[in-house]
Motif scaffolding. Structure first.
Motif, mmCIF file in Angstrom:
data_model
loop_
_atom_site.group_PDB
_atom_site.id
_atom_site.type_symbol
_atom_site.label_atom_id
_atom_site.label_comp_id
_atom_site.label_asym_id
_atom_site.label_seq_id
_atom_site.Cartn_x
_atom_site.Cartn_y
_atom_site.Cartn_z
ATOM 1 N N LEU A 166 -5.609 1.328 -4.170
ATOM 2 C CA LEU A 166 -5.431 -0.376 -3.645
ATOM 3 C C LEU A 166 -6.848 -0.992 -3.496
ATOM 4 N N SER A 198 -3.696 0.196 -10.726
ATOM 5 C CA SER A 198 -4.232 -0.241 -9.251
ATOM 6 C C SER A 198 -3.555 -1.692 -9.250
ATOM 7 N N ALA A 229 0.635 -1.344 0.210
ATOM 8 C CA ALA A 229 0.220 -0.035 0.182
ATOM 9 C C ALA A 229 1.001 1.060 0.198
#
Ligand code: SAH
Ligand code: DHB
Ligand code: MG
Length: 219
Positions: A133, A158, A53
């Motif tokens: 994400l 993503s 992340a």
């Protein structure tokens, strides 16, 4: 024997790479106290989510439980980052909100209560959209639909991560009558035909036994 080694090795890496964390220890204690099932990601898996992340600004999680994975993901975000997490069980959402506040992340994280297939359509137009994400970790029979939403809400580049795709190896049992196994299989069969993502599935062993995750990148 094998399981003991997996656990010892997981503990070894967690000791070196994850370390002590009073906030996360309090989260686990609050979850046990509230009677939540112990099915949150392991410390090493959570740390991996945090690594993946990094660089993200907006994160969506489907399946909050007590907010253990939520907190790890949110810790990777910048001060102006946003994380929306969807949870169907009011008790889980309530415990998660307490844990998230204790972690100092109440400004970053929003817990949305309700069945994810009902709350997902309300995300369109939210300032947290699009997401860099998405972590899919709720009921497994619906992961194909959750993945559709994840792709629709995420720009190219993503990441979409789906938890619990191996389940002790049961994923390869085509004859299984378990709706969880069938849900995971249906998802991968649809995924195989998609041209808008690139994906891979990785098996894992450790303190949570034998399982795995699928990770996809949106084109
Ligand atoms: N991500 C968490 C674990 C989630 S466990 C962690 O790693 O810490 C799965 C969660 O999904 C449970 O809390 C369960 O109540 C929730 N869930 C199950 N079905 C759901 C649905 N249809 N919509 C939203 N949440 C759901
Ligand atoms: C279960 C769900 C999870 O998300 C998980 O990581 C492990 C187990 C379960 O429903 O059994
Ligand atoms: Mg999971």
């Amino acid at each position: 024997m094998a399981e003991q080694v997996w656990t010892a090795v997981d503990d070894y890496f967690a000791g070196l790479l994850v370390g002590e964390d009073p906030v996360l220890e309090a989260v686990r204690a609050a979850n046990v106290e509230a009677g939540l099932p112990s099915i949150d990601v392991s410390p090493n898996q959570g740390k991996m989510l945090q690594v993946l992340a990094r660089g993200a600004r907006h994160v969506l999680e489907i399946g909050t439980l007590g907010g253990y994975s939520t907190i790890l993901l949110a810790r990777a975000l910048p001060a102006d980052g946003r994380l929306i997490t969807l949870e169907a069980v009011p008790k889980h959402a309530e415990v998660a909100r307490g844990n998230i506040a204790r972690a100092g992340l109440a400004e970053v994280v929003q817990v949305r209560e309700g069945q994810a297939l009902e709350t997902l359509p309300h995300l369109e137009g939210d300032p947290a959209v699009p997401f860099d994400l998405v972590f899919i970790d709720a009921d497994k029979p619906n992961i194909t639909e959750y993945f559709d939403w994840a792709v629709a809400l995420s720009p190219p580049g993503s990441l979409i991560i789906v938890d619990n795709v191996v389940r002790g190896g049961t994923v390869i049992d085509a004859e299984s009558t378990d709706p969880v196994v069938q849900g995971v299989r249906r998802f991968h069969e649809v995924l195989a035909g998609r041209r808008d993502v690139t994906a891979s599935a990785v098996q894992t062993v450790g303190v949570k036994g034998y399982d795995g995750f699928t990770i996809a990148s949106v084109h």
